[in-house]
Scaffold this active site. Sequence first.
Site, mmCIF file in Angstrom:
data_model
loop_
_atom_site.group_PDB
_atom_site.id
_atom_site.type_symbol
_atom_site.label_atom_id
_atom_site.label_comp_id
_atom_site.label_asym_id
_atom_site.label_seq_id
_atom_site.Cartn_x
_atom_site.Cartn_y
_atom_site.Cartn_z
ATOM 1 N N LYS A 1 0.852 -1.199 0.000
ATOM 2 C CA LYS A 1 0.000 0.000 0.000
ATOM 3 C C LYS A 1 0.876 1.234 0.000
ATOM 4 O O LYS A 1 1.994 1.213 0.523
ATOM 5 C CB LYS A 1 -0.875 0.017 1.259
ATOM 6 C CG LYS A 1 -2.074 0.923 1.156
ATOM 7 C CD LYS A 1 -3.193 0.230 0.430
ATOM 8 C CE LYS A 1 -4.471 0.987 0.398
ATOM 9 N NZ LYS A 1 -5.575 0.086 0.005
ATOM 10 N N THR B 1 -15.033 -2.222 -7.658
ATOM 11 C CA THR B 1 -15.151 -2.390 -6.203
ATOM 12 C C THR B 1 -16.628 -2.405 -5.794
ATOM 13 O O THR B 1 -17.065 -3.292 -5.049
ATOM 14 C CB THR B 1 -14.394 -1.268 -5.452
ATOM 15 O OG1 THR B 1 -13.118 -1.090 -6.071
ATOM 16 C CG2 THR B 1 -14.216 -1.607 -3.999
ATOM 17 N N ASN C 1 -15.746 6.891 -5.134
ATOM 18 C CA ASN C 1 -15.865 5.885 -6.190
ATOM 19 C C ASN C 1 -16.599 4.633 -5.696
ATOM 20 O O ASN C 1 -17.480 4.106 -6.370
ATOM 21 C CB ASN C 1 -14.471 5.511 -6.715
ATOM 22 C CG ASN C 1 -14.546 4.420 -7.770
ATOM 23 O OD1 ASN C 1 -15.374 4.459 -8.667
ATOM 24 N ND2 ASN C 1 -13.701 3.415 -7.643
HETATM 25 N N1 GLU Z 1 -7.272 0.354 -3.248
HETATM 26 C C1 GLU Z 1 -8.045 -0.817 -3.521
HETATM 27 C C2 GLU Z 1 -8.110 -1.708 -2.298
HETATM 28 O O1 GLU Z 1 -7.947 -1.262 -1.191
HETATM 29 C C3 GLU Z 1 -7.585 -1.530 -4.778
HETATM 30 C C4 GLU Z 1 -6.169 -2.025 -4.762
HETATM 31 C C5 GLU Z 1 -5.679 -2.527 -6.102
HETATM 32 O O2 GLU Z 1 -6.440 -2.576 -7.038
HETATM 33 O O3 GLU Z 1 -4.493 -2.876 -6.162
HETATM 34 O O4 GLU Z 1 -8.416 -2.865 -2.389
#
Ligand code: GLU
Length: 423
Positions: free
Chosen positions: A103, A187, A223
């Site tokens: 992250k 998502t 989003n």
């Molecule tokens: N930020 C999103 C998450 O927390 C997507 C991460 C990604 O696609 O690598 O799952």
Amino acid sequence: MSAFLQSTEELIDAAAVVARMPQGVLARLKRPDHVWEFEIPVRMDDGTEKKFFGWRVQHNNTLGPYKGGIRFHPDANLDEVKALASLMTWKTSLAGLPYGGGKGGVAVDPRALSPRELEELSRGYARAVAPHIGPHIDIPAPDVGTNAAIIDWMVDEYAKIIGHPEPAAFTGKSIEKSGSQGREVATGFGGYVILREYLKNEFQTKSGMDTTPYSVAVQGFGNVGAHIARILFEKGFKVVAISDSKGALYDKDGIDIQKVLDIKERTGLIDRGICYSMGPSQEPCKVFTNKELLELGADILIPAALEDQITEENAANIQAKVILEMANGPIARSADDMLERRGIEVIPDILANSGGVVGSYFEWVQSLEQKYWSEEEVLAKIDAKLTEAFAAVNEEKKKYGASWRMACYVRAFTRVANALQAK
Ligand code: GLU
């Protein structure tokens, strides 16, 4: 250590006990592999130079390259990025993806920057992180406060550094810059798939449970929140409450989400003066705070904003029957236990919001192989992957008689731990 990071570590401890994992493996899986810290200078429009702190945490790559988004938020900090990186390891494992977890974050309010300043910061972040990433090393993506435009700048900067385009090093790109159809809605769509499977499962196993219309309250209209609110609205759920950073709106007969989105598209905000009711009311929606939204009497509560929204302080006031965690870490560990004792079921983040990273995986495959799939194809693939993940967690849940969260962690943890031991 922050409460969020501590909660994450405690969950891993608990899952290790249930899965009977040796202490050595456990210690390894709590520690991130790498922590990178940067100071990113930006020339501001007024001529001054401002430095922003940023991080990339690579938690674990036993199952494949590190994978995870980059968050731009004023409260971003190293502990938060560490916790979120660890969640990514469990999320990608649970979804059966060939990835580990990572992250990134920058402590910044992106809305306070001009487009030029934001571009300079994004390019600066890409330059700082460039030596540590790559399509088979670490693949960043968007998260809270970042979007396809920001990722496009990073892709462009990264290409300049390595001397050739490498679109598979990032996901969440715009369609024009070889992103994937369906990634933006992935998502929210994934959250719907998991909720659908959950309700189907409950309906089959518990008698007397009505199917529709369930009432839903969604916290957050970014989003993730906006897409899941729209999808559930289109599927016939009664979305009674939504919220953005300015507060919540409520209507007992349901809110016309399409109308909210149309007006937001035209004016850039959720206009509080308009009637969005699906019922006979001609009045604007009732206004509440974001905190109050959590305590409204909707069947399904969907926190889709930030971590630590439901804590010991308000867990006793939650009236929902089911909570679908679309944000990462919205429920503090102590609150989780209180909800469980009260019989409120929680579908955890690492399953509920994994549609995003599953969508990213399909984008990565297309970028590597220079293929282009339609939105319909991508969503069908995400649907199949998540339906399978839900069924696997359900088996685990029955086997251990555990909560949904514990079943998810045990499955995710076992997969990584076994691979680590095999190595
Ligand atoms: N930020 C999103 C998450 O927390 C997507 C991460 C990604 O696609 O690598 O799952």
